[in-house]
Design a protein around this motif. Structure first.
Motif, short mmCIF file in Angstrom:
data_model
loop_
_atom_site.label_atom_id
_atom_site.label_comp_id
_atom_site.label_asym_id
_atom_site.label_seq_id
_atom_site.Cartn_x
_atom_site.Cartn_y
_atom_site.Cartn_z
N VAL A 56 -30.14 -39.23 -18.54
CA VAL A 56 -29.23 -38.17 -18.14
C VAL A 56 -29.21 -38.13 -16.63
O VAL A 56 -30.19 -38.48 -15.96
N ALA A 111 -24.50 -39.58 -19.55
CA ALA A 111 -25.71 -40.39 -19.41
C ALA A 111 -25.32 -41.70 -18.75
O ALA A 111 -24.27 -42.28 -19.06
N GLY A 116 -23.97 -34.79 -22.12
CA GLY A 116 -23.91 -35.85 -21.14
C GLY A 116 -23.41 -35.33 -19.80
O GLY A 116 -23.33 -34.13 -19.57
N PRO A 164 -35.60 -37.40 -20.93
CA PRO A 164 -34.30 -37.75 -20.37
C PRO A 164 -34.04 -39.24 -20.19
O PRO A 164 -32.96 -39.60 -19.72
N GLY A 174 -19.83 -40.55 -21.44
CA GLY A 174 -19.63 -39.11 -21.41
C GLY A 174 -18.21 -38.74 -21.78
O GLY A 174 -17.37 -39.61 -22.06
N ASP A 192 -28.14 -32.13 -22.46
CA ASP A 192 -28.49 -33.16 -23.42
C ASP A 192 -27.30 -34.10 -23.64
O ASP A 192 -26.14 -33.73 -23.40
N CYS A 193 -27.58 -35.30 -24.10
CA CYS A 193 -26.53 -36.25 -24.44
C CYS A 193 -26.80 -36.80 -25.83
O CYS A 193 -27.83 -37.44 -26.07
#
Length: 318
Positions: free
Chosen positions: A267, A227, A225, A206, A244, A274-275
């Motif tokens: 994150v 993030a 996101g 992360p 984001g 997840d981003c």
């Protein structure tokens, strides 16, 4: 001009203005030539196409362009090569980048929705006198909605496998997807005008640990996101950016970390979504220009920030 009502909030949030070729745009970054003169190395713009004018005319420029999808409906990127061959690539939730080489005729067509938000990195940087609209006799039929892709929910997609991503020394996962064939002289040697990568943070990895690069790096949000990014200027000024999809919450779909600034990303909560992003590095990335932070180095340069940054320094807890 007319605008689809669904698109207006996005246009206003991002400060977009009317584009003569259709749609709405704003330049968000320009990387100047290292000599201080001549054409910029790269420019990056946000661009929105809406249902009020769902396609652009054909046009071209000598520069390469990499197009990135953010959110909204897909966009068909229609190109005509020098031999007259027509190609249609659908930029959207499951095809996040499309490259169009310099000298290629192109146009955008909105597919199956009221608006689409994308970005474009142009190398060398965009200039009005390098833009040419096609003559009327160069006609390409409309694509139509039949090209719309079948898109799985992004949460159901294994992006590591789909995009062929590998572990990054900084944390997260990445893959380079394009590097300009043209170069520019820099104080550390010849570099490509730009290169671009996919970069993914996950619940398992992360954190993008604190590092810096001599080049500017523009970050472009695709999926997931948010993030959070912490940036530290050479003078020790701390800034925070949240990348984001939620513009109403103050998140941004793109931003640039200037060359020479320390940068870390994460994150926002354990187990958060997840981003997935793209990064544009200009002048192009080389490991000789890259430095991971150390506790000793940050303590010496920015002692007042050490406690804030320590959790994001690779090996700080080892």
């Amino acid at each position: 001009m007319d605008v689809d009502p669904a698109a207006r909030p996005v246009i206003e949030h991002l400060g977009l203005v009317e584009n003569p070729l259709g749609g709405w745009f704003r330049q968000v970054h320009e990387c100047p030539h290292p000599s201080g003169a001549g054409r910029p190395v790269v420019t990056v713009i946000n661009y929105l196409l809406d249902a009020a004018r769902p396609k652009t005319p054909l046009w071209r420029m000598s520069a390469d362009a990499v197009h990135y999808f953010h959110q909204g409906a897909p966009v068909a990127v229609v190109t005509v090569s020098s031999d007259g061959a027509v190609a249609r690539q659908v930029l959207g939730p499951d095809r996040l980048q499309v490259v169009v080489g310099g000298g290629t005729w192109k146009r955008f067509e909105l597919v199956g929705g009221p608006w689409s938000l994308i970005s474009e990195a142009v190398a060398p940087g965009w200039r009005a006198d390098d833009q040419e609209q096609a003559p009327p006799q160069l006609h390409v039929p409309d694509t139509g909605d039949d090209v719309a892709p079948v898109v799985a929910a992004w949460r159901d997609i294994d992006w590591l496998e789909r995009l062929g991503l590998e572990p990054n020394v900084e944390g997260g996962y990445y893959r380079q997807t394009f590097e300009s064939s043209s170069t520019v002289p820099t104080p550390t040697g010849e570099r490509p005008l730009l290169n671009t990568i996919y970069y993914l943070l996950t619940a398992q990895s992360p954190v993008g640990h604190l590092h810096r690069n001599r080049s500017d790096i523009t970050h472009l949000h695709h999926h997931g996101g948010p993030a959070s990014y912490l940036l530290v200027s050479p003078a020790g000024k701390l800034a925070q950016v949240v990348l984001g999809p939620d513009l109403d919450a103050g998140q941004v779909v793109s931003f640039t970390a200037p060359g020479g600034w320390w940068k870390t990303s994460h994150v926002l909560a354990p187990g958060a979504t997840d981003c997935l992003i793209s990064e544009v590095v200009a002048p192009g990335f080389r490991y000789d220009d890259h430095e991971m932070a150390s506790v000793a180095g940050i303590a010496a340069a920015h002692p007042d920030l050490l406690d804030r940054l320590r959790p994001f320094i690779l090996g700080a807890d080892g």
